[in-house]
Write a protein that holds these residues in place. Structure first.
Motif, PDB file in Angstrom:
ATOM      1  N   UNK A 159      40.878  39.781  35.499  1.00 30.29           N
ATOM      2  CA  UNK A 159      40.147  40.658  36.422  1.00 30.29           C
ATOM      3  C   UNK A 159      40.998  41.877  36.762  1.00 30.29           C
ATOM      4  N   UNK A 160      42.278  41.625  37.084  1.00 28.22           N
ATOM      5  CA  UNK A 160      43.184  42.735  37.382  1.00 28.22           C
ATOM      6  C   UNK A 160      43.342  43.682  36.215  1.00 28.22           C
ATOM      7  N   UNK A 161      43.464  43.125  35.015  1.00 27.95           N
ATOM      8  CA  UNK A 161      43.619  43.958  33.821  1.00 27.95           C
ATOM      9  C   UNK A 161      42.397  44.832  33.579  1.00 27.95           C
ATOM     10  N   UNK A 162      41.212  44.281  33.854  1.00 29.11           N
ATOM     11  CA  UNK A 162      39.983  45.048  33.636  1.00 29.11           C
ATOM     12  C   UNK A 162      39.821  46.167  34.656  1.00 29.11           C
ATOM     13  N   UNK A 163      40.434  46.011  35.836  1.00 28.60           N
ATOM     14  CA  UNK A 163      40.324  47.020  36.890  1.00 28.60           C
ATOM     15  C   UNK A 163      41.449  48.050  36.845  1.00 28.60           C
ATOM     16  N   UNK A 164      42.547  47.704  36.183  1.00 30.58           N
ATOM     17  CA  UNK A 164      43.756  48.540  36.246  1.00 30.58           C
ATOM     18  C   UNK A 164      43.495  49.966  35.779  1.00 30.58           C
ATOM     19  N   UNK A 165      42.898  50.107  34.596  1.00 25.16           N
ATOM     20  CA  UNK A 165      42.666  51.442  34.052  1.00 25.16           C
ATOM     21  C   UNK A 165      41.708  52.256  34.899  1.00 25.16           C
ATOM     22  N   UNK A 166      40.667  51.609  35.418  1.00 26.47           N
ATOM     23  CA  UNK A 166      39.678  52.304  36.251  1.00 26.47           C
ATOM     24  C   UNK A 166      40.328  52.826  37.528  1.00 26.47           C
ATOM     25  N   UNK A 167      41.113  51.964  38.182  1.00 26.33           N
ATOM     26  CA  UNK A 167      41.761  52.380  39.431  1.00 26.33           C
ATOM     27  C   UNK A 167      42.765  53.497  39.175  1.00 26.33           C
ATOM     28  N   UNK A 168      43.519  53.390  38.085  1.00 27.82           N
ATOM     29  CA  UNK A 168      44.507  54.423  37.776  1.00 27.82           C
ATOM     30  C   UNK A 168      43.833  55.762  37.504  1.00 27.82           C
ATOM     31  N   UNK A 169      42.706  55.740  36.797  1.00 26.40           N
ATOM     32  CA  UNK A 169      41.999  56.988  36.508  1.00 26.40           C
ATOM     33  C   UNK A 169      41.521  57.666  37.788  1.00 26.40           C
ATOM     34  N   UNK A 170      41.170  56.870  38.794  1.00 27.92           N
ATOM     35  CA  UNK A 170      40.666  57.422  40.047  1.00 27.92           C
ATOM     36  C   UNK A 170      41.784  57.786  41.024  1.00 27.92           C
ATOM     37  N   UNK A 171      42.951  57.184  40.842  1.00 26.38           N
ATOM     38  CA  UNK A 171      44.065  57.417  41.781  1.00 26.38           C
ATOM     39  C   UNK A 171      45.314  57.835  41.006  1.00 26.38           C
ATOM     40  N   UNK A 172      46.280  56.908  40.897  1.00 23.77           N
ATOM     41  CA  UNK A 172      47.522  57.199  40.170  1.00 23.77           C
ATOM     42  C   UNK A 172      48.204  55.891  39.790  1.00 23.77           C
ATOM     43  N   UNK A 173      49.193  55.981  38.920  1.00 26.22           N
ATOM     44  CA  UNK A 173      49.957  54.815  38.507  1.00 26.22           C
ATOM     45  C   UNK A 173      50.670  54.185  39.693  1.00 26.22           C
ATOM     46  N   UNK A 174      51.266  55.014  40.544  1.00 24.91           N
ATOM     47  CA  UNK A 174      51.995  54.506  41.708  1.00 24.91           C
ATOM     48  C   UNK A 174      51.045  53.756  42.641  1.00 24.91           C
ATOM     49  N   UNK A 175      49.834  54.276  42.832  1.00 23.28           N
ATOM     50  CA  UNK A 175      48.871  53.639  43.724  1.00 23.28           C
ATOM     51  C   UNK A 175      48.522  52.239  43.231  1.00 23.28           C
ATOM     52  N   UNK A 176      48.314  52.085  41.923  1.00 23.92           N
ATOM     53  CA  UNK A 176      47.989  50.770  41.358  1.00 23.92           C
ATOM     54  C   UNK A 176      49.147  49.802  41.589  1.00 23.92           C
ATOM     55  N   UNK A 177      50.377  50.266  41.377  1.00 20.01           N
ATOM     56  CA  UNK A 177      51.540  49.408  41.583  1.00 20.01           C
ATOM     57  C   UNK A 177      51.679  49.011  43.051  1.00 20.01           C
ATOM     58  N   UNK A 178      51.386  49.920  43.960  1.00 20.33           N
ATOM     59  CA  UNK A 178      51.477  49.595  45.393  1.00 20.33           C
ATOM     60  C   UNK A 178      50.472  48.498  45.742  1.00 20.33           C
ATOM     61  N   UNK A 179      49.252  48.597  45.221  1.00 17.61           N
ATOM     62  CA  UNK A 179      48.251  47.546  45.454  1.00 17.61           C
ATOM     63  C   UNK A 179      48.761  46.217  44.917  1.00 17.61           C
ATOM     64  N   UNK A 180      49.333  46.256  43.718  1.00 17.64           N
ATOM     65  CA  UNK A 180      49.863  45.042  43.103  1.00 17.64           C
ATOM     66  C   UNK A 180      50.965  44.426  43.958  1.00 17.64           C
ATOM     67  N   UNK A 181      51.843  45.252  44.498  1.00 14.72           N
ATOM     68  CA  UNK A 181      52.941  44.775  45.344  1.00 14.72           C
ATOM     69  C   UNK A 181      52.388  44.134  46.619  1.00 14.72           C
ATOM     70  N   UNK A 182      51.385  44.755  47.219  1.00 20.88           N
ATOM     71  CA  UNK A 182      50.790  44.202  48.445  1.00 20.88           C
ATOM     72  C   UNK A 182      50.186  42.819  48.175  1.00 20.88           C
ATOM     73  N   UNK A 183      49.478  42.694  47.066  1.00 21.59           N
ATOM     74  CA  UNK A 183      48.876  41.401  46.715  1.00 21.59           C
ATOM     75  C   UNK A 183      49.964  40.354  46.484  1.00 21.59           C
ATOM     76  N   UNK A 184      51.067  40.758  45.831  1.00 23.14           N
ATOM     77  CA  UNK A 184      52.174  39.831  45.594  1.00 23.14           C
ATOM     78  C   UNK A 184      52.762  39.367  46.926  1.00 23.14           C
TER      79      UNK A 184
END
Length: 412
Positions: free
Chosen positions: A354-379
């Motif tokens: 699920x995360x892999x399928x959303x990663x590219x979409x979220x990055x296109x709408x925001x940025x690479x750093x934003x996706x990583x921050x979300x990932x860190x929060x979930x961790x």
């Protein structure tokens, strides 16, 4: 540790796992390169490989776990290797006719078979390794398997580029046959198994076992959070190289090498000290370190620093894997261990996809750093249910004792 390395069953299971891991890497690299050659790098054709690797986890993992509890685990693993070998023979014959698409079948069959063999392997470890040695056994196995993250792509690439697809398939055949022969030396399994219930009833009992255990429910949440977090960033690792570091795509191999080395060394350290660690604290520290190093990777603009952080991240992941895996092997009642693994483990793969399928979409709408921050929060959020997993022997025993009564006849 010396006791562990004198355990014949453990050595045989580990040897079989290593042969299968080598086969999987040779298969992955050979099929990837061959399909790229045949399709001129068609991304749809190549992505289908990943789908066929992971789809059977959702379809067969629960069934495979239940059947592992019903069937003879030694026989199940041997039959699995034989079926894999037979599929390779058929594929080699069809390849000679020019139908290269049959290679997808090799990936599918191997993935399906693993859903039956893996729970049986866990069951054999549970049955033949003393409880005090389980964490060390898992750490040693993980370290050995991590070695193939470094050597696997090299060996697989060399065999394919030097000798071609048919030789790669022949090596696969030899490795699966060798694994099957090695498994025949496992001790005979004399455990009694329940045959008077339906398969669905067995699967339902596994679900009930998980539902009635707070620790297993919390562990499922940890798996889900870690899987979603990892899924969000795994497909974007290439952008750490091209966007953050400004390097060519092939520099990704340095990060992969650092990750494999971290898993290898982390597993080795865990094997030596795991029995002395407080499991709850180790899990919490591991999740925290994993979150911090992930954030550092995306903020880094130097290759050497990113490699160091990737290395440290993999060491943390090695400890997390060993703590969780040892709980799954040693604390779950033997007669449901296959079903429990088949219920909980797909949570990680499902949320990761699920995360892999959303990663590219979220990055296109925001940025690479934003996706990583979300990932860190979930961790970081995964630490909350992780604190509620009861690792102490008397607590685990109290939990499992409430659940076993109705089918105690299934145990040895």
């Amino acid at each position: 540790m010396n006791t562990l390395f004198r355990n014949r069953a453990f050595l045989i299971i580990t040897g079989s796992d290593l042969l299968q891991n080598l086969a999987i890497w040779i298969r992955n690299m050979a099929i990837l390169y061959y399909i790229m050659d045949q399709t001129q790098g068609n991304p749809v054709a190549i992505s289908l490989i990943t789908v066929l690797e992971y789809a059977p986890i959702f379809i067969f993992s629960i069934i495979g776990g239940a059947l592992a509890d019903r069937w003879n685990p030694k026989r199940t693993m041997i039959v699995g290797d034989i079926l894999s070998a037979l599929s390779i023979v058929i594929i080699m014959g069809i390849l000679n006719s020019g139908y290269w698409q049959v290679l997808y079948t090799a990936t599918l069959v191997s993935s399906i078979v693993s859903q039956f063999s893996q729970p049986s392997s866990v069951k054999m470890v549970r049955r033949n390794v003393k409880k005090e040695n389980v964490q060390s056994a898992i750490a040693v196995t993980q370290s050995a398997n991590s070695l193939f993250l470094i050597l696997g792509p090299i060996v697989g690439t060399f065999i394919y580029t030097a000798m071609g697809i048919q030789t790669s398939m022949t090596v696969l055949l030899i490795l699966f046959i060798a694994s099957a022969i090695l498994l025949t030396f496992l001790p005979k399994d004399h455990a009694k198994r329940e045959t008077g219930t339906s398969l669905f009833a067995d699967i339902k009992e596994g679900w009930q076992y998980v539902a009635q255990s707070r620790s297993l429910r919390m562990l499922g949440l940890v798996f889900g959070c870690v899987g979603l977090s990892a899924g969000l960033i795994n497909p974007l690792a290439i952008f750490l190289v091209t966007e953050r570091l400004g390097l060519e795509q092939n520099a990704l191999q340095f990060l992969s090498g650092a990750s494999g080395l971290g898993l290898l060394i982390g597993g080795g350290i865990a094997a030596a000290v795991s029995n002395k660690l407080n499991q709850t604290k180790t899990l919490m520290i591991g999740l925290l370190c994993l979150a911090v190093t992930m954030l550092g990777e995306v903020l880094s603009s130097w290759l050497w620093l990113t490699m160091v952080l990737t290395f440290l991240s993999s060491i943390s992941l090695a400890f997390i894997n060993i703590i969780i895996s040892s709980y799954m092997v040693s604390r779950i009642h033997e007669h449901v261990i296959g079903r429990v693994n088949g219920t909980i483990m797909p949570l990680f793969m499902g949320t990761m996809l699920i995360g892999s399928s959303l990663a590219g979409v979220i990055m296109n709408q925001t940025s690479l750093i934003f996706v990583y921050v979300i990932s860190v929060i979930i961790m970081l959020l995964s630490m909350i249910p992780g604190l509620r997993v009861q690792f102490n022997d008397h607590e685990a025993a109290a939990e499992s004792g409430e659940q076993v009564g109705t089918k105690e006849v299934l145990s040895n």
